[in-house]
Motif scaffolding. Sequence first.
Motif, PDB file in Angstrom:
ATOM      1  N   SER A  82      30.788 -21.554 -14.025  1.00  0.00           N
ATOM      2  CA  SER A  82      31.446 -22.275 -12.938  1.00  0.00           C
ATOM      3  C   SER A  82      32.630 -21.490 -12.398  1.00  0.00           C
ATOM      4  CB  SER A  82      31.920 -23.629 -13.466  1.00  0.00           C
ATOM      5  OG  SER A  82      33.014 -24.093 -12.724  1.00  0.00           O
ATOM      6  N   LEU A 132      35.118 -23.224 -11.053  1.00  0.00           N
ATOM      7  CA  LEU A 132      36.174 -24.244 -10.996  1.00  0.00           C
ATOM      8  C   LEU A 132      37.224 -23.923 -12.052  1.00  0.00           C
ATOM      9  CD1 LEU A 132      33.789 -27.330 -10.840  1.00  0.00           C
ATOM     10  CD2 LEU A 132      35.064 -26.370  -8.933  1.00  0.00           C
ATOM     11  N   CYS A 136      38.513 -24.478 -17.525  1.00  0.00           N
ATOM     12  CA  CYS A 136      37.333 -24.754 -16.712  1.00  0.00           C
ATOM     13  C   CYS A 136      37.314 -26.230 -16.342  1.00  0.00           C
ATOM     14  CB  CYS A 136      36.073 -24.371 -17.493  1.00  0.00           C
ATOM     15  SG  CYS A 136      34.580 -24.631 -16.546  1.00  0.00           S
ATOM     16  N   HIS A 137      37.177 -26.510 -15.059  1.00  0.00           N
ATOM     17  CA  HIS A 137      37.195 -27.905 -14.590  1.00  0.00           C
ATOM     18  C   HIS A 137      35.806 -28.445 -14.296  1.00  0.00           C
ATOM     19  CE1 HIS A 137      41.562 -28.693 -14.202  1.00  0.00           C
ATOM     20  NE2 HIS A 137      41.604 -27.378 -14.308  1.00  0.00           N
ATOM     21  N   ASN A 138      34.807 -27.730 -14.731  1.00  0.00           N
ATOM     22  CA  ASN A 138      33.451 -28.257 -14.618  1.00  0.00           C
ATOM     23  C   ASN A 138      33.292 -29.380 -15.645  1.00  0.00           C
ATOM     24  OD1 ASN A 138      30.740 -28.766 -14.680  1.00  0.00           O
ATOM     25  ND2 ASN A 138      30.124 -26.647 -15.062  1.00  0.00           N
TER      26      ASN A 138
END
Length: 93
Positions: free
Chosen positions: A14, A16, A32-34
């Motif tokens: 990702s 993000l 990681c903001h997934n």
Amino acid sequence: MTCYQEISGPACGSNLIMKSGRSAAGTQRYRCHNPECKTKTFYRYKACEPGIREQVVDMSINGSGIRDTARVLKINKNTVISTLKKSRAALSR
Ligand SMILES: [Zn+2]
């Protein structure tokens, strides 16, 4: 030292990714903001750390091959090649 490598989550790929402080050693940490992702925080790829480029160049001056350099510094062979190319371009200017 500026890192041009695209940052993506090592677990999910990702993009993000947000910066999330630094480790005690000064390594940039990312989050990681997934929402699906299991690896929430990770450290920047080692080749981006300050000093690696100098070590790659030093090892090449001392006669180390690309494979040896990659193995000793625990970075990708392609990273060694591109680092050396960039350094040579800078030196020949
Ligand atoms: Zn992720």
